[in-house]
Each structure stands twice: as structure tokens, then as C-alpha cells.
Write a protein that holds these residues in place. Structure first.
Motif, mmCIF file in Angstrom:
data_model
loop_
_atom_site.group_PDB
_atom_site.id
_atom_site.type_symbol
_atom_site.label_atom_id
_atom_site.label_comp_id
_atom_site.label_asym_id
_atom_site.label_seq_id
_atom_site.Cartn_x
_atom_site.Cartn_y
_atom_site.Cartn_z
ATOM 1 N N ASP A 75 -6.143 -56.300 -11.950
ATOM 2 C CA ASP A 75 -5.703 -54.980 -11.489
ATOM 3 C C ASP A 75 -6.250 -54.782 -10.081
ATOM 4 N N SER A 122 -5.687 -52.673 -7.794
ATOM 5 C CA SER A 122 -6.017 -51.309 -7.371
ATOM 6 C C SER A 122 -7.464 -50.949 -7.676
ATOM 7 N N LYS A 123 -8.054 -51.596 -8.667
ATOM 8 C CA LYS A 123 -9.430 -51.289 -9.043
ATOM 9 C C LYS A 123 -10.462 -52.080 -8.236
ATOM 10 N N ASP A 153 -0.030 -59.313 -10.212
ATOM 11 C CA ASP A 153 -1.342 -59.336 -10.856
ATOM 12 C C ASP A 153 -2.199 -60.508 -10.412
ATOM 13 N N GLY A 173 -11.315 -54.343 -12.688
ATOM 14 C CA GLY A 173 -10.005 -54.926 -12.445
ATOM 15 C C GLY A 173 -9.892 -56.366 -12.907
#
Length: 480
Positions: free
Chosen positions: A225, A227-228, A283, A327
């Protein structure tokens, strides 16, 4: 060290007008250009795929395609990237960073070399050369058929480590030159960079010569992830930043191994930081966190030991990311480099040596054949600091044709990582886009040299520049 005489007959099995040693991006550009300009060209590659570090090493971002103002250098670098992007869209399911794709780059380069008419010999390693007076006559190749010889009229060293020029007895420099760091101080570039290229501290420098940038290995992780984890990338992090229990960390089996040594309050990582880049798929991330310092990659034993250490770092770093970084909780290791990433070894001491200050100040040259725009990016030869240097003072710098020309061997050109530049300038010229541009210049010059007795130094640089411009290369006046 004891030595013995080894002698074995080598049949002259291969013939070419232009022989290119090394099938990395610079060598491919050289072979394509030479063949497109009518030379019978043979490309020699020690592995089973083209692309060198861009494919074998998973260093897939093809940087330095444009000036710092976004103006394209053009030529083969744009052609290669465009074809990689098209293939990535068609077969890769990609929707991010379309030019990042080692599997597609190797196939694009294979197609382009074959389409140009150049031939390829895979699984052939340079074992030596026959030099008569000031010319290379034969190269000895170790292949699955045994020791064989290659005869050519003009030679291009695109080996990265300068293997051909070294075997031919040409002058070269290994690592940093004595006193070269003073140029960084004069230019205000003796700064350490951690976050997004911002200078955070003064680097004290190194007086010793022969120091080389660290070696490393890239790898790809999926099910991430982004974005994390993006907010943590390119930062020097403490145990407190990551809410890591210090005692728990040092109980890990890899704590204290190469790259994971004690680093004060900072999390002991090989590069001292987390560095991840968006890859082609949603991803997927490319991880650039491995580092082994103090390695002379022209020494067989040192190279082998570094290969071991860097490969283990891939496993350890994967564990660290999954264990501690938001993430990565469900991430997995997808692919990794097939060979050690070497940033710096031999560099030609050619007819002109491009100095770091000239690259930083973007000094113009009348015989410019390639240009570069990447920042001065010296990965710390002595420790965990990210890099030393900074941005250029103008949109791009120039590389003179003389940086591709040896002093003594008349039928040899050099391109890619081992051109004639100093330790500082090399920290930018080693970038793949720039290597492709010097490769295109070398290949074009080699083919043109047919009318000059296969002596590239006799070419008029302006004529070479014109041919490169006809092939889509652009030159920008800010750098000459």
C-alpha cells in the motif's frame, strides 16, 4: 602471489568491422548506432540478456532523459523509453511509471539490436586482447566453446568496468583521485542529502584516493500500500519515528551483519534510510536500500564477497519492511537483481577528463556529443549517508567527444560508465540516460571512422554532432 603461464590456442571464429564489448544500455546504443550507420557490428555480452544493470540489476528507471527544464535530449533514449512504455501497456498491465520494466526493456533492446542488423554473442566474456603497436587486433573470448578470438577493425568498450581498455594497456583511474574532493568544496557541493535532495549537513570529505561508491542490489516487492509508506521514503529514521523497540530490533538474527551495524539513534539500515520508488503496477514498489561499502569490484574475491552480502541484504530488508513499515504488512518479495550493482570502478584517463566543477557549472565545449542533467550523486563511499552533491547550476552539462577517446589506442572508443571523467562528474554521467547518449555517440563515431582508417580521433566532431542531430539527438545552448 604465485603465477603460472596459461597458454591455449584460440581459433579466430568471429569477425566484425565494429566490436562492442558489453551489452548494457550503453553497449546496446553503441551497437544499434554503428549498425544503423552501415558498420558490420558484433555485440559481446557475458550474460544471457541485454540491458546490464537496467535489466539484470533491476535498476529500471531510465533517468536523465531531459534537461532540468524538461527538454528532451532525444535520440535513442527517447526511442527506447517509448517502446518500453508501449510494451508495458500492452503486456504489463501497467498504470504507473511505464518506463520501469526490466523484463520489457531486455526485449525492447533485443528487438532494436536485431532490427539494426547488429549481431549478438551472448555468454562470452572478455579474457584478453592482442594489441599491435597502437591498435587492438584481436580480443580473446571465453565461451562455452572454449577460448575463441574475435577480429575487428574498431572497438567500443561498453563494459562498465573498462575491461577492454584495461586489457589493452590504456591509462585509467580507479575510484577517487587524490584531492578531487576539494572541487566539491569549491563548488559548494560537499553536502549530504537525505530528504528529497535537500542538503542537511556538510560532508567532511575524504583525503584517500581510490575510494569507490558502494555496491548494492535492487529488488521488487508486491502487495504494498504505497499511500501508507510513501511518507517514510528517503528519510533518515530513528527507532522512535518507527515506534520500534530498540532491544527487540537487536535481537533480530541479522542485526549487526553487513549494513545493519549500530548507528546511534537511527535505525541501522544499509543506506541509513528507507528508499522505495513507485513501480509499474499499482501495488508494486522498487526497493533501493541495499549497500555494501569498501568494495573494489575489479577484484574477483572482493566482488564475490560483496555479492554474498548484498544478496542476504535483500532477504533481511524484506523482513524489516514487512515487520516494521506501514503498507508492507501483507507484502511479499517478487523479484530481485540477478547481479551486483556496481556504481564505480575504472574510468578512462582519456584525451580530456571532464571535471566535476565543469559538470556542475555546465561549461560548454565545442566538441560536445552528449549531454547530461542528473544531479551530482556520490553515494557515500565510507558509510550510511545517502549521497553527497547537489543539483547542477544550469539545465544540463556537456560531454566532449574527447572523453570517449583514449590517448594511445587508435581504434578504440569508450562509452557508458567508464568514460573519461573524474570521480565527481562520474556521479552524474553514470546514470543510464547519459550512458545511452554516450553509447549512441560512440557507435555513430565508430561507423564513421571507416573513412578515417578506423581511427575515431581523426573524425571532425562537428560532423559527428551533425549525424547525431540527424538521428534525433538535441543539444541545448545552455551547455554549449
Amino acid at each position: 602471489m604465485d603465477s603460472i603461464l596459461f597458454s591455449k590456442e584460440a581459433p579466430v571464429r568471429y569477425h566484425a568491422e565494429v566490436a562492442v564489448i558489453g551489452g548494457g544500455v550503453a553497449g546496446c546504443a553503441a551497437a544499434i548506432s554503428a549498425a544503423r550507420h552501415g558498420a558490420d557490428t558484433l555485440l559481446i555480452e557475458q550474460s544471457g540478456m541485454l540491458g546490464g544493470m537496467a535489466t539484470l540489476g533491476h535498476v529500471s528507471p531510465l533517468d536523465a532523459r531531459t534537461t532540468q527544464l524538461g527538454e528532451h535530449f532525444g535520440g535513442l533514449i527517447d526511442e527506447i523509453v517509448s517502446r518500453v512504455e508501449d510494451m508495458n501497456r500492452q503486456y504489463g498491465g501497467a498504470n504507473h511509471a511505464l518506463r520501469n520494466g526490466p523484463e520489457f526493456l531486455r526485449l525492447v533492446l533485443l528487438q532494436m539490436v536485431r532490427e539494426s542488423g547488429a549481431r549478438i554473442l551472448f555468454h562470452a566474456s572478455l579474457a584478453g586482447v592482442e594489441r599491435r603497436e597502437n591498435r587492438i587486433v584481436h580480443a580473446f573470448l571465453h565461451t562455452k566453446s572454449g577460448m575463441e578470438a574475435l577480429e575487428a577493425q574498431c572497438w567500443i568498450d561498453a563494459s562498465g568496468d573498462g575491461d577492454l581498455m584495461a586489457e589493452a594497456g590504456e591509462e585509467y583511474v580507479l575510484g577517487s583521485e587524490k584531492g578531487v574532493f576539494e572541487e566539491l568544496i569549491v563548488s559548494g557541493m560537499n553536502r549530504v542529502h537525505f530528504e528529497e535532495g535537500k542538503a542537511t549537513e556538510t560532508y567532511q570529505g575524504y583525503a584517500a584516493s581510490g575510494l569507490m561508491q558502494p555496491v548494492s542490489m535492487m529488488f521488487t516487492m508486491e502487495n504494498v500500500d504505497f499511500s501508507k509508506c510513501d511518507r517514510l521514503s528517503n528519510r533518515l529514521l530513528t527507532f522512535e519515528d518507527l515506534h520500534i523497540d530498540r532491544e527487540e530490533f537487536f535481537r533480530l538474527p541479522y542485526a549487526g551483519t553487513v549494513g545493519f551495524e549500530e548507528n546511534g539513534d537511527y535505525v541501522p539500515l544499509p543506506q541509513g534510510r528507507i528508499l522505495i520508488n513507485r513501480s509499474a503496477r499499482e501495488d508494486q514498489v522498487l526497493v533501493n536500500m541495499s549497500r555494501v561499502i569498501g568494495v573494489d569490484a575489479t577484484d574477483a574475491v572482493a566482488l564475490s564477497h560483496a555479492e554474498e552480502a548484498a544478496q542476504l541484504q535483500i532477504l533481511y530488508l524484506s523482513d524489516f519492511l514487512i515487520r516494521y513499515i506501514p503498507g508492507f504488512e501483507k507484502a511479499y518479495l517478487m523479484a530481485s537483481s540477478h547481479t551486483l550493482g556496481v556504481r564505480e570502478t575504472r574510468r578512462l584517463a582519456g584525451r580530456y577528463v571532464l571535471r566535476g566543477r565543469e559538470a556542475i557549472e555546465c561549461v560548454p565545449f565545442p566538441d560536445t556529443v552528449a549531454q547530461g542533467s542528473y544531479m551530482i550523486d556520490i553515494h557515500d563511499p565510507q558509510g550510511k549517508r545517502k549521497a553527497i552533491g547537489g543539483k547542477l547550476k544550469k539545465p544540463c552539462y556537456s560531454i566532449p567527444y574527447r572523453c570517449l577517446l583514449p590517448k594511445t589506442v587508435e581504434n578504440l572508443l569508450v562509452c557508458g560508465r567508464c568514460i573519461s571523467v573524474d570521480h565527481i562528474a562520474h556521479a552524474s554521467t553514470r546514470i543510464q540516460g547519459t550512458c545511452i547518449l554516450t553509447g549512441q555517440a560512440a557507435g555513430t563515431a565508430a561507423a564513421m571512422a571507416k573513412t578515417q582508417g578506423w581511427e575515431p580521433a581523426r573524425l571532425a566532431a562537428e560532423e559527428l554532432r551533425q549525424n547525431l542531430q540527424n538521428d534525433g539527438v538535441h543539444y541545448y545552448h545552455e551547455a554549449g
